[in-house]
Design a protein around this motif. Structure first.
Motif, PDB file in Angstrom:
ATOM      1  N   SER A 112       0.785  -1.310   0.010  1.00 40.97           N
ATOM      2  CA  SER A 112      -0.011  -0.018   0.020  1.00 40.97           C
ATOM      3  C   SER A 112       0.913   1.215  -0.072  1.00 40.97           C
ATOM      4  O   SER A 112       1.820   1.443   0.982  1.00 40.97           O
ATOM      5  N   ILE A 113       0.607   2.032  -0.757  1.00 41.74           N
ATOM      6  CA  ILE A 113       1.570   3.196  -0.835  1.00 41.74           C
ATOM      7  C   ILE A 113       0.934   4.637  -0.700  1.00 41.74           C
ATOM      8  O   ILE A 113      -0.086   4.917  -1.259  1.00 41.74           O
ATOM      9  N   MET A 114       1.504   5.419   0.034  1.00 46.17           N
ATOM     10  CA  MET A 114       0.843   6.486   0.392  1.00 46.17           C
ATOM     11  C   MET A 114       1.927   7.896  -0.062  1.00 46.17           C
ATOM     12  O   MET A 114       3.010   8.089   0.618  1.00 46.17           O
ATOM     13  N   GLY A 115       1.574   8.661  -1.095  1.00 48.13           N
ATOM     14  CA  GLY A 115       2.526   9.478  -1.727  1.00 48.13           C
ATOM     15  C   GLY A 115       2.356  10.860  -1.228  1.00 48.13           C
ATOM     16  O   GLY A 115       1.267  11.194  -0.918  1.00 48.13           O
ATOM     17  N   GLY A 116       3.482  11.597  -1.091  1.00 42.95           N
ATOM     18  CA  GLY A 116       3.313  13.098  -0.744  1.00 42.95           C
ATOM     19  C   GLY A 116       4.535  13.639  -1.586  1.00 42.95           C
ATOM     20  O   GLY A 116       5.686  13.299  -1.708  1.00 42.95           O
ATOM     21  N   GLN A 135      -8.657  -1.959  -8.154  1.00 48.15           N
ATOM     22  CA  GLN A 135      -8.251  -0.770  -7.839  1.00 48.15           C
ATOM     23  C   GLN A 135      -6.915  -0.491  -7.207  1.00 48.15           C
ATOM     24  O   GLN A 135      -6.806  -1.375  -6.106  1.00 48.15           O
ATOM     25  N   PRO A 136      -5.930   0.101  -7.733  1.00 48.33           N
ATOM     26  CA  PRO A 136      -4.603   0.246  -7.079  1.00 48.33           C
ATOM     27  C   PRO A 136      -4.489   0.830  -5.650  1.00 48.33           C
ATOM     28  O   PRO A 136      -5.218   2.012  -5.503  1.00 48.33           O
ATOM     29  N   CYS A 137      -3.773   0.203  -4.474  1.00 52.92           N
ATOM     30  CA  CYS A 137      -3.798   0.821  -3.281  1.00 52.92           C
ATOM     31  C   CYS A 137      -2.590   1.830  -3.289  1.00 52.92           C
ATOM     32  O   CYS A 137      -1.414   1.475  -2.497  1.00 52.92           O
ATOM     33  N   ALA A 138      -2.521   2.731  -4.079  1.00 53.06           N
ATOM     34  CA  ALA A 138      -1.436   3.867  -4.328  1.00 53.06           C
ATOM     35  C   ALA A 138      -2.256   5.245  -4.393  1.00 53.06           C
ATOM     36  O   ALA A 138      -2.761   5.274  -5.450  1.00 53.06           O
ATOM     37  N   THR A 139      -1.831   6.140  -3.666  1.00 54.84           N
ATOM     38  CA  THR A 139      -2.830   7.306  -3.853  1.00 54.84           C
ATOM     39  C   THR A 139      -1.752   8.563  -3.479  1.00 54.84           C
ATOM     40  O   THR A 139      -1.012   8.412  -2.293  1.00 54.84           O
TER      41      THR A 139
END
Ligand code: NDP
Length: 467
Positions: free
Chosen positions: A139-143, A166-170
């Motif tokens: 799971s990827i949480m981008g900033g 649905q990709p778990c990267a946002t």
């Protein structure tokens, strides 16, 4: 040859797995590691994927192996190693090359690095899921700046876990937003793990169950509303046998929990934000307390062991399951409440429903409940999750069980720091008139701090103490 689409530095547990995942998804990748022997060993063991991986011995060769504009993932320990690696790279990179810190950075460091980078592209992304997640879908949480995220989004979404496709990267927001969300994820993880450990304690010490029965109970719970990665692995941990002694594995593991600091960062930040996350705080405190083994042994000598045994007709496993459901809802409500506070305070517009969605697969706190949480947060992201109709109904049905478990544990001397603080949070949040009027009276008495009156909301009223 400058043909790799992305580069990765740091072939440790996470970096090696992530590099293989990237190659597995059809991207050519160049890798570099401080210890060169590890790079060679990694490449030698990459099997068919080796052809997509360019191993390099020097940073210069590494940079030279990447397509321009370059994108480089750092997977090294948080803190100074990240600053050092960025400095070493920047000296070799062009101004439009992107550095992505994918380790567990403190989001304040990511804020600073993003500001220091100025116009030089930089992203801080939180990656969750441990080694297996990194290899097969984290799971990827981008900033960072959205435009930089968009440059690599096709790679990050390809390698991320998928929930119903649905990709778990946002992208979460500017600067340290991704690492902030990752920190709260870890805080929730601490509380969820602690509550499960407390349920284990009730079963082992209160209900006198053996490890096979405990493992079966977790396995049964994993088929119901509690279905989650943490419940699943807890069952497997309880079922395991120590090969050396033949004893249950849990009986040979020392009861002192380690921590790398992300839970503590979350708690410290929650205090700065004045965000109430008592279950998460209790989980961090429980880990700190667990390390005081000698003092706990001395305490048991001094006060005697508690009378642990609870009769099975007093507390059933169904009640314990319901208590854990209530505790879990309350712990997530606190975590999302903290994210909402930070969103306001840092002007980040953190996408709460999307956060629940990226946590549905790949990460350690993935669980069946997150789907409904995403729906509830989509309806109203500002509302405390415990007040959303679906979760309010669940809490109405289960808070009695949580009360039973906490009460029985208190009567039988079993410490339940996270579950009991979850209950106290629930009761505080359902009490329209609390007791802070007394605190305000005390503050005004000794410090003339003033208070608001029920018939006049303006601050600055004083009591008749001096007369
Ligand atoms: P490891 O200890 O397994 O690997 C660390 C890597 O960083 C090694 O390749 C090491 O190189 C390199 N390294 C260490 N110090 C430096 C330095 N000063 N300069 C350059 N390279 C350095 O760590 P993990 O893979 O577990 O963790 C990496 C990051 O990912 C951390 O921020 C961690 O918190 C985060 N993370 C870890 C998770 C996990 O489950 N393990 C989950 C999610 C995030 P060398 O071979 O030379 O020692």
């Amino acid at each position: 040859m400058s043909n790799a689409e992305i580069g990765l530095i740091g072939l440790g547990t996470m970096g090696a797995a992530l590099a293989l995942n990237i190659a597995d998804n059809g991207f050519d990748i160049a890798v570099w590691n401080r210890t060169t022997a590890k790079t060679k060993a990694f490449h030698d063991q990459a099997g068919d994927l080796a052809q997509r991986i360019t191993p390099t011995d020097t940073l210069e060769d590494f940079v030279g192996a990447l397509k321009s504009p370059r994108a480089i993932i750092l997977m090294v320990p948080a803190g100074q190693p990240v600053d050092d690696q960025i400095a070493a790279l920047r000296a070799l990179l062009d101004d439009d090359d992107l550095i992505i810190d994918a380790g567990n950075a403190n989001f304040h460091d990511t804020n600073r690095r993003a500001r220091d980078a100025g116009d030089l592209p930089f992203l801080g992304i939180g990656v969750s899921g441990g080694e297996e997640g990194a290899r097969f879908g984290p799971s990827i949480m981008g900033g960072g700046k959205r435009a930089y995220w968009d440059r690599v989004a096709h790679i990050l979404t390809a390698i991320a876990a998928k929930h119903q496709g649905q990709p778990c990267a946002t992208w979460m927001g500017e600067e340290g937003a991704g690492h902030f969300v990752k920190a709260v994820h870890n805080g929730i993880e601490y509380a969820d793990m602690q509550m499960i450990a407390e349920a284990y304690g009730i079963m082992r010490d209160g209900l006198d169950m053996d490890h096979a029965a405990i493992a079966d109970t977790f396995a049964a719970w994993d088929k119901g509303p509690l279905r989650s990665y943490l419940i699943e692995i807890s069952g497997k941990v309880a079922a395991a046998t120590d090969p050396a002694t033949g004893q249950p594995m849990l009986d040979v593991i020392v009861d002192a929990a380690g921590q790398k600091g992300t839970g503590r960062w979350t708690v410290i930040e929650a205090q700065h934000l004045a965000a109430p996350i008592p279950a998460i705080e209790a989980a961090v405190v429980a880990r700190n307390l667990s390390s005081q083994r000698e003092a706990r042994a001395a305490g048991e000598d001094l006060f005697g062991a508690a009378p642990h045994r609870i009769a099975h007709d007093v507390l059933s496993l169904d009640t314990l399951e319901e208590a854990l459901i209530a505790g879990k809802i309350l712990c997530y409500a606190q975590g999302f409440g903290m994210i909402e506070k930070a969103s306001e305070q840092f002007d980040w517009a953190l996408p709460l429903p999307a956060i629940a969605e990226v946590w549905r697969e790949g990460c350690i706190i993935r669980s069946a409940m997150l789907d409904d949480m995403a729906t509830a947060l989509r309806e109203n992201p500002q509302r405390n999750l415990m007040m959303a109709p679906k979760f309010a109904d669940k809490l109405k049905a289960t808070h009695g069980a949580l009360r039973q478990v906490v009460a029985q544990a208190a009567l039988h001397g079993i410490a339940l720091p996270a579950l009991s603080s979850g209950l106290a949070y629930f009761d505080a949040m359902r009490t329209a008139r609390g007791t802070a009027n007394m605190v305000q009276g005390q503050r005004d008495f000794f410090g003339a701090h003033g208070f608001a009156r029920v018939d006049d909301d303006a601050d600055g009223h004083h009591g008749p103490w001096g007369s």
